[in-house]
Scaffold this motif. Sequence first.
Motif, PDB file in Angstrom:
ATOM      1  N   LEU A 377       0.824  -1.202   0.000  1.00  0.00           N
ATOM      2  CA  LEU A 377       0.000   0.000   0.000  1.00  0.00           C
ATOM      3  C   LEU A 377       0.863   1.259   0.000  1.00  0.00           C
ATOM      4  CD1 LEU A 377      -2.784   1.313   0.192  1.00  0.00           C
ATOM      5  CD2 LEU A 377      -2.641   1.115   2.681  1.00  0.00           C
ATOM      6  N   LEU A 378       1.893   1.277   0.839  1.00  0.00           N
ATOM      7  CA  LEU A 378       2.759   2.450   0.903  1.00  0.00           C
ATOM      8  C   LEU A 378       3.470   2.684  -0.430  1.00  0.00           C
ATOM      9  CD1 LEU A 378       3.780   4.667   2.794  1.00  0.00           C
ATOM     10  CD2 LEU A 378       5.693   3.163   3.393  1.00  0.00           C
ATOM     11  N   ARG A 379       3.831   1.586  -1.094  1.00  0.00           N
ATOM     12  CA  ARG A 379       4.503   1.723  -2.382  1.00  0.00           C
ATOM     13  C   ARG A 379       3.551   2.261  -3.441  1.00  0.00           C
ATOM     14  NH1 ARG A 379       7.800  -3.104  -5.523  1.00  0.00           N
ATOM     15  NH2 ARG A 379       8.931  -1.754  -6.983  1.00  0.00           N
ATOM     16  N   LYS A 380       2.269   1.891  -3.334  1.00  0.00           N
ATOM     17  CA  LYS A 380       1.277   2.416  -4.271  1.00  0.00           C
ATOM     18  C   LYS A 380       1.068   3.913  -4.059  1.00  0.00           C
ATOM     19  CE  LYS A 380      -1.414  -1.849  -4.888  1.00  0.00           C
ATOM     20  NZ  LYS A 380      -2.741  -2.494  -4.676  1.00  0.00           N
ATOM     21  N   VAL A 381       1.063   4.329  -2.801  1.00  0.00           N
ATOM     22  CA  VAL A 381       0.854   5.752  -2.503  1.00  0.00           C
ATOM     23  C   VAL A 381       1.960   6.594  -3.120  1.00  0.00           C
ATOM     24  CG1 VAL A 381       0.774   7.472  -0.646  1.00  0.00           C
ATOM     25  CG2 VAL A 381      -0.467   5.310  -0.401  1.00  0.00           C
ATOM     26  N   PHE A 382       3.182   6.087  -3.102  1.00  0.00           N
ATOM     27  CA  PHE A 382       4.325   6.831  -3.639  1.00  0.00           C
ATOM     28  C   PHE A 382       4.865   6.163  -4.903  1.00  0.00           C
ATOM     29  CE2 PHE A 382       4.175   7.688   0.937  1.00  0.00           C
ATOM     30  CZ  PHE A 382       4.110   9.070   0.925  1.00  0.00           C
ATOM     31  N   ASP A 383       3.942   5.767  -5.777  1.00  0.00           N
ATOM     32  CA  ASP A 383       4.320   5.118  -7.022  1.00  0.00           C
ATOM     33  C   ASP A 383       5.071   6.076  -7.942  1.00  0.00           C
ATOM     34  OD1 ASP A 383       3.997   2.430  -7.418  1.00  0.00           O
ATOM     35  OD2 ASP A 383       1.857   2.544  -7.868  1.00  0.00           O
ATOM     36  N   ARG A 384       5.565   5.514  -9.025  1.00  0.00           N
ATOM     37  CA  ARG A 384       6.321   6.281 -10.006  1.00  0.00           C
ATOM     38  C   ARG A 384       5.445   7.358 -10.645  1.00  0.00           C
ATOM     39  NH1 ARG A 384       8.912   3.772 -15.531  1.00  0.00           N
ATOM     40  NH2 ARG A 384       9.945   5.650 -16.260  1.00  0.00           N
ATOM     41  N   GLU A 385       6.036   8.506 -10.922  1.00  0.00           N
ATOM     42  CA  GLU A 385       5.308   9.639 -11.489  1.00  0.00           C
ATOM     43  C   GLU A 385       5.914  10.038 -12.833  1.00  0.00           C
ATOM     44  OE1 GLU A 385       5.903  12.642  -8.588  1.00  0.00           O
ATOM     45  OE2 GLU A 385       5.171  11.409  -6.919  1.00  0.00           O
ATOM     46  N   VAL A 386       5.057  10.612 -13.683  1.00  0.00           N
ATOM     47  CA  VAL A 386       5.526  11.120 -14.976  1.00  0.00           C
ATOM     48  C   VAL A 386       4.884  12.480 -15.220  1.00  0.00           C
ATOM     49  CG1 VAL A 386       5.957   8.878 -16.060  1.00  0.00           C
ATOM     50  CG2 VAL A 386       3.670   9.882 -16.178  1.00  0.00           C
ATOM     51  N   TRP A 387       5.489  13.231 -16.099  1.00  0.00           N
ATOM     52  CA  TRP A 387       5.021  14.567 -16.456  1.00  0.00           C
ATOM     53  C   TRP A 387       3.759  14.477 -17.312  1.00  0.00           C
ATOM     54  CZ3 TRP A 387       5.423  19.627 -15.595  1.00  0.00           C
ATOM     55  CH2 TRP A 387       5.081  20.525 -16.592  1.00  0.00           C
ATOM     56  N   ILE A 388       2.780  15.327 -17.025  1.00  0.00           N
ATOM     57  CA  ILE A 388       1.570  15.405 -17.838  1.00  0.00           C
ATOM     58  C   ILE A 388       1.880  16.266 -19.062  1.00  0.00           C
ATOM     59  CG2 ILE A 388      -0.829  16.193 -17.933  1.00  0.00           C
ATOM     60  CD1 ILE A 388      -1.036  15.636 -14.960  1.00  0.00           C
ATOM     61  N   GLN A 389       1.922  15.668 -20.223  1.00  0.00           N
ATOM     62  CA  GLN A 389       2.342  16.371 -21.422  1.00  0.00           C
ATOM     63  C   GLN A 389       1.228  17.174 -22.087  1.00  0.00           C
ATOM     64  OE1 GLN A 389       4.840  14.180 -24.184  1.00  0.00           O
ATOM     65  NE2 GLN A 389       5.186  12.584 -22.669  1.00  0.00           N
ATOM     66  N   GLU A 390      -0.015  16.766 -21.901  1.00  0.00           N
ATOM     67  CA  GLU A 390      -1.121  17.422 -22.599  1.00  0.00           C
ATOM     68  C   GLU A 390      -1.444  18.775 -21.945  1.00  0.00           C
ATOM     69  OE1 GLU A 390      -3.628  18.787 -24.916  1.00  0.00           O
ATOM     70  OE2 GLU A 390      -2.831  16.811 -25.486  1.00  0.00           O
ATOM     71  N   PRO A 391      -1.225  19.898 -22.643  1.00  0.00           N
ATOM     72  CA  PRO A 391      -1.483  21.228 -22.060  1.00  0.00           C
ATOM     73  C   PRO A 391      -2.945  21.445 -21.697  1.00  0.00           C
ATOM     74  CG  PRO A 391      -0.156  21.394 -24.073  1.00  0.00           C
ATOM     75  CD  PRO A 391      -0.663  19.999 -24.007  1.00  0.00           C
ATOM     76  N   ALA A 392      -3.863  20.933 -22.515  1.00  0.00           N
ATOM     77  CA  ALA A 392      -5.285  21.139 -22.238  1.00  0.00           C
ATOM     78  C   ALA A 392      -5.692  20.459 -20.942  1.00  0.00           C
ATOM     79  CB  ALA A 392      -6.123  20.608 -23.401  1.00  0.00           C
ATOM     80  N   LEU A 393      -5.127  19.299 -20.648  1.00  0.00           N
ATOM     81  CA  LEU A 393      -5.442  18.601 -19.404  1.00  0.00           C
ATOM     82  C   LEU A 393      -4.879  19.358 -18.207  1.00  0.00           C
ATOM     83  CD1 LEU A 393      -6.663  16.150 -17.990  1.00  0.00           C
ATOM     84  CD2 LEU A 393      -4.485  14.960 -18.321  1.00  0.00           C
ATOM     85  N   ARG A 394      -3.671  19.878 -18.336  1.00  0.00           N
ATOM     86  CA  ARG A 394      -3.097  20.675 -17.250  1.00  0.00           C
ATOM     87  C   ARG A 394      -3.950  21.911 -16.981  1.00  0.00           C
ATOM     88  NH1 ARG A 394       1.903  19.895 -20.080  1.00  0.00           N
ATOM     89  NH2 ARG A 394       1.961  22.137 -20.556  1.00  0.00           N
ATOM     90  N   HIS A 395      -4.509  22.497 -18.046  1.00  0.00           N
ATOM     91  CA  HIS A 395      -5.369  23.670 -17.873  1.00  0.00           C
ATOM     92  C   HIS A 395      -6.644  23.300 -17.117  1.00  0.00           C
ATOM     93  CE1 HIS A 395      -7.349  27.460 -18.718  1.00  0.00           C
ATOM     94  NE2 HIS A 395      -8.381  26.791 -19.225  1.00  0.00           N
ATOM     95  N   ILE A 396      -7.240  22.152 -17.440  1.00  0.00           N
ATOM     96  CA  ILE A 396      -8.436  21.708 -16.718  1.00  0.00           C
ATOM     97  C   ILE A 396      -8.124  21.504 -15.244  1.00  0.00           C
ATOM     98  CG2 ILE A 396     -10.085  19.814 -16.476  1.00  0.00           C
ATOM     99  CD1 ILE A 396      -9.956  19.401 -19.466  1.00  0.00           C
TER     100      ILE A 396
END
Length: 428
Positions: A377-396
Amino acid sequence: MNRFLSSNRESESSDTSLKSSQLVFSSSIPEALTFDRILSGGTCPPCTIHDFMNYLLYIEHSAENLQFYLWYRDYIKRFDEADTVDTNLSPEWTQAMEGEARAKIQKDVRREPKEADMLKGTDLEKGVIDVIIENGDPFSTPPSTPSMSITPSFLSDSQASSYRLQSRDAFSAAGAIQPFTIQPFRAEINRLIAIYISDDAPRQLNLSSREQKGVIQALAYTTHPSAFRTIAKSIEDTLRRQAHPNFIRWTISNGNPARVAFARSLSVGTIFCTTTGAIILTLSSAARGWRALFAIGWVLGIAALITSWKGMCVILHGLHRRHVRPWELIDSAASCDESELCDRSRDAGEDRNFDSFSSSNSYKDEPWVARYERRGLLRKVFDREVWIQEPALRHIQDVIFVQALLGALLGAGVLTAVFVNVPAGRFF
């Protein structure tokens, strides 16, 4: 693409069977994330067609709709580009023919119970067509244009025969006359019926009994794309007005369920501790001005709580990052960087989920399922992260965060005003 797809889109406005909430959310989706833009490859991760397919497969469990729709668009293109002489063997399935077939199906449905009772226990119960199938169809002829269909090039004779028998069973069940195999693309249509339309098909579409019989009646007459007119419109409407808005709503979440639950618990704990501190200070003899300091805790807690209900983690949002999905996480090597992962996400053409004629959409046996369940569970909470590339999604996500912050300021202002104006208890 041509008149068949255009007519489907023009009739969308007449469909009033969907919920108004879905329509409102669909209308608020930005132009950069529309259904057509996603399918044309004009979006970035995590909003690509590859991500859309994974969502339908692993989350909504309806990937067959998109798989069939992509095949149908490609089939229209290939049929239009085929040799004119061969395509003349498959005339268009007109609206009048469709109406006649619908009336015949309706009539058969009303009289079917009586006929079944009359034939029960007799040799005729099996049906004449079933006997023909067992003994061989005397009217069938070998395909004359195998190059017209992509199916014979990678199907063995036994596979083609199996699909042909399954399609014959479907034609018999629908009361349709067995078609001649001389029509172009007939082998491919047989395979499509066996995989998407017939009963107990591995990727069976969610069709009513009348829709199923109607399309089988049409395919018994022709292999022309117009035979799919009714079900293609229904599936496209489902993708555009239900699956697509749900997908965009799902992509807004930047954390996995464990991280979102952790963020929600942390926000509730922050609000509880802040409120408890404010109550204790109110019961004391301290000056009222000190109580206003608790507004900071309320703002942080309420803002985090609102965003967590939207599936967002404030910390991940501040970094414009998201958790890697379980099927991406396990399948990727530990040494791969973010660009390699995103390149794989964009490489939809080689993904097996885009194979329109794969056996099924079951994923329970995929390695990532069992491995992710064993993940701590702890590993899931701090799982690997990646950059959100889609600008429209970041705006939402930015808009949601600003709305949450404004709501938090309002809520914190009310609570602060209440506690500041309460007389001191002076109990200690």
